[in-house]
Design a protein around this motif. Structure first.
Motif, short mmCIF file in Angstrom:
data_model
loop_
_atom_site.label_atom_id
_atom_site.label_comp_id
_atom_site.label_asym_id
_atom_site.label_seq_id
_atom_site.Cartn_x
_atom_site.Cartn_y
_atom_site.Cartn_z
N GLN A 61 0.83 -1.21 0.00
CA GLN A 61 0.00 0.00 0.00
C GLN A 61 0.87 1.26 0.00
OE1 GLN A 61 -3.34 0.05 -0.22
NE2 GLN A 61 -3.32 2.29 -0.29
N GLY A 62 0.57 2.19 -0.91
CA GLY A 62 1.27 3.46 -0.96
C GLY A 62 2.52 3.46 -1.83
N PHE A 63 2.94 2.29 -2.33
CA PHE A 63 4.13 2.22 -3.16
C PHE A 63 3.74 2.19 -4.64
CE2 PHE A 63 5.74 1.06 0.89
CZ PHE A 63 7.08 1.41 0.89
N LYS A 64 4.71 2.53 -5.49
CA LYS A 64 4.47 2.56 -6.93
C LYS A 64 5.72 2.07 -7.65
CE LYS A 64 5.63 7.51 -6.99
NZ LYS A 64 5.70 7.68 -5.52
N THR A 65 5.54 1.68 -8.91
CA THR A 65 6.66 1.36 -9.78
C THR A 65 6.46 2.13 -11.08
OG1 THR A 65 8.03 -0.45 -10.65
CG2 THR A 65 5.63 -0.71 -10.86
N TYR A 66 7.40 1.97 -12.03
CA TYR A 66 7.46 2.92 -13.13
C TYR A 66 7.16 2.30 -14.49
CZ TYR A 66 9.55 5.90 -9.64
OH TYR A 66 9.76 6.62 -8.50
N TRP A 67 6.67 3.16 -15.37
CA TRP A 67 6.42 2.86 -16.78
C TRP A 67 7.75 2.81 -17.53
CZ3 TRP A 67 4.90 6.83 -20.93
CH2 TRP A 67 4.24 6.22 -22.02
N ARG A 68 7.69 2.55 -18.84
CA ARG A 68 8.92 2.46 -19.66
C ARG A 68 9.68 3.80 -19.66
NH1 ARG A 68 5.22 2.01 -24.99
NH2 ARG A 68 4.71 4.23 -25.21
N SER A 73 11.86 11.46 -12.59
CA SER A 73 12.82 10.61 -11.87
C SER A 73 12.24 9.21 -11.81
CB SER A 73 13.07 11.14 -10.46
OG SER A 73 11.88 11.09 -9.70
N GLY A 74 13.08 8.27 -11.41
CA GLY A 74 12.60 6.90 -11.26
C GLY A 74 13.38 5.94 -12.13
N LEU A 75 13.04 4.67 -12.01
CA LEU A 75 13.76 3.61 -12.69
C LEU A 75 12.78 2.76 -13.49
CD1 LEU A 75 16.60 2.18 -12.84
CD2 LEU A 75 15.76 0.68 -11.02
N VAL A 106 7.03 15.07 -11.55
CA VAL A 106 5.97 14.27 -12.17
C VAL A 106 6.55 12.92 -12.60
CG1 VAL A 106 4.31 14.12 -14.06
CG2 VAL A 106 4.73 16.32 -12.95
N ALA A 107 5.91 11.85 -12.17
CA ALA A 107 6.35 10.51 -12.53
C ALA A 107 5.22 9.79 -13.26
CB ALA A 107 6.77 9.73 -11.29
N TYR A 108 5.61 8.85 -14.13
CA TYR A 108 4.66 8.03 -14.89
C TYR A 108 4.72 6.63 -14.29
CZ TYR A 108 5.52 11.92 -18.13
OH TYR A 108 5.68 13.16 -18.69
N GLU A 136 14.87 -5.89 -13.31
CA GLU A 136 15.15 -4.76 -12.43
C GLU A 136 13.97 -3.80 -12.53
OE1 GLU A 136 18.78 -2.87 -13.50
OE2 GLU A 136 19.99 -4.70 -13.38
N TYR A 137 13.53 -3.29 -11.39
CA TYR A 137 12.42 -2.35 -11.39
C TYR A 137 12.53 -1.44 -10.17
CZ TYR A 137 10.25 -5.66 -8.07
OH TYR A 137 9.99 -6.48 -7.00
N GLY A 138 11.92 -0.28 -10.24
CA GLY A 138 11.97 0.65 -9.13
C GLY A 138 10.75 0.54 -8.24
#
Length: 275
Positions: A61-68, A73-75, A106-108, A136-138
């Motif tokens: 809950q509350g966490f996210k990961t990233y698009w391509r 920022s982000g991975l 802003v993150a996707y 590998e993922y953020g």
């Protein structure tokens, strides 16, 4: 400011990735528990000449990961299929992301649970297919941490996860030409005067939806998109570009509104942009 933030993020990820690389290796399996997350390889049976597979990432809950393309920022997820057996190609199909804005920019992103469909083409359709994935993922809440998973799965005809994969495929943006006569469409991209090179992106979206625009440029180009202005256009800003950029630049614009998503390729002339 954007460059400094990206540089700091890259350095941070590199340090943590190095630490992960020297950690005790884990025997691959279909599921790996990670930092506030779980990664899993799933199978959906055959579809024509391809096998349906997917990478499922479930987040606390509350966490996210990233698009391509992660945004400011982000991975983005990285996929290494080199350990697979009888695999000619893997085609990643990216479901549309969501826009997330906080103090970092802003993150996707994907949240809660993401299924990224994979179309797997075997070298020999008559032989078994075994997927082996170094992923590998953020994973991000207040700070972003890189996670790693070593996953494997035999594609043997079982289609227990076909519904989840097909549901994710429905969310993949459809390619669409500029100014297409559809209820969701990118109508035009026009230069806009200002301190930074920018454009007005005019759209059409279904009434009652809240559209979001996700720009992607070539390497070393960074774009930002505003919230919708008056409901039918966005301000697209060139935040960074190579100093010696010239000629046409391909830009991919993904437009999402409600449960619909499209992507449109446009070409900008870098020679006309302020340096």
């Amino acid at each position: 400011m954007v460059s400094m933030f990206r540089a700091a993020s890259v350095a941070f990820f590199c340090v943590l990735s190095f630490a992960a690389a020297i950690a005790q290796p884990v025997k691959p399996s279909a599921t790996t528990q990670g930092f506030h997350s779980r990664a899993r390889l799933i199978g959906g049976g055959q579809q024509g000449e391809h096998w349906l597979a997917g990478v499922e990432i479930t987040l606390d809950q509350g966490f996210k990961t990233y698009w391509r393309t992660p945004g400011d920022s982000g991975l983005p997820p990285r996929f290494d299929w080199s350990g697979s057996e009888n695999v000619a190609s893997t085609e990643i199909r990216w479901p549309a992301p969501k826009r997330h804005e906080d103090a970092a920019g802003v993150a996707y992103v994907y949240g809660k649970q993401a299924v990224i469909p994979i179309l797997v083409k075997p070298k020999d359709p008559a032989k078994p297919v075994r997927l082996a994935l170094a992923l590998e993922y953020g994973v991000c809440k207040d700070i972003c941490i890189p996670a790693n998973a070593d996953l494997s799965l035999d594609l043997n005809g079982a289609d227990s996860e076909r519904n989840a994969i097909e549901a994710a495929l429905v969310k993949v943006p459809l390619p669409q030409a500029l100014a297409a006569p559809a209820d969701l469409s990118i109508l035009s991209v026009a230069p806009l005067a200002g301190d930074k090179p920018a454009f007005t992106v005019t759209i059409r979206a279904p009434v009652g939806t809240k559209p979001a625009l996700f720009p992607e440029g070539p390497e070393n180009w960074f774009f930002s998109a505003s919230h919708p202005v008056d409901g039918d256009h966005f301000i697209l800003t060139v935040e960074e570009k190579p100093k010696d950029a010239s000629g046409p630049v391909s830009l991919r614009l993904t437009l999402v509104a409600g449960d619909k998503a499209i992507e449109t390729e446009v070409s900008l002339d870098a020679s006309d942009l302020p340096r």
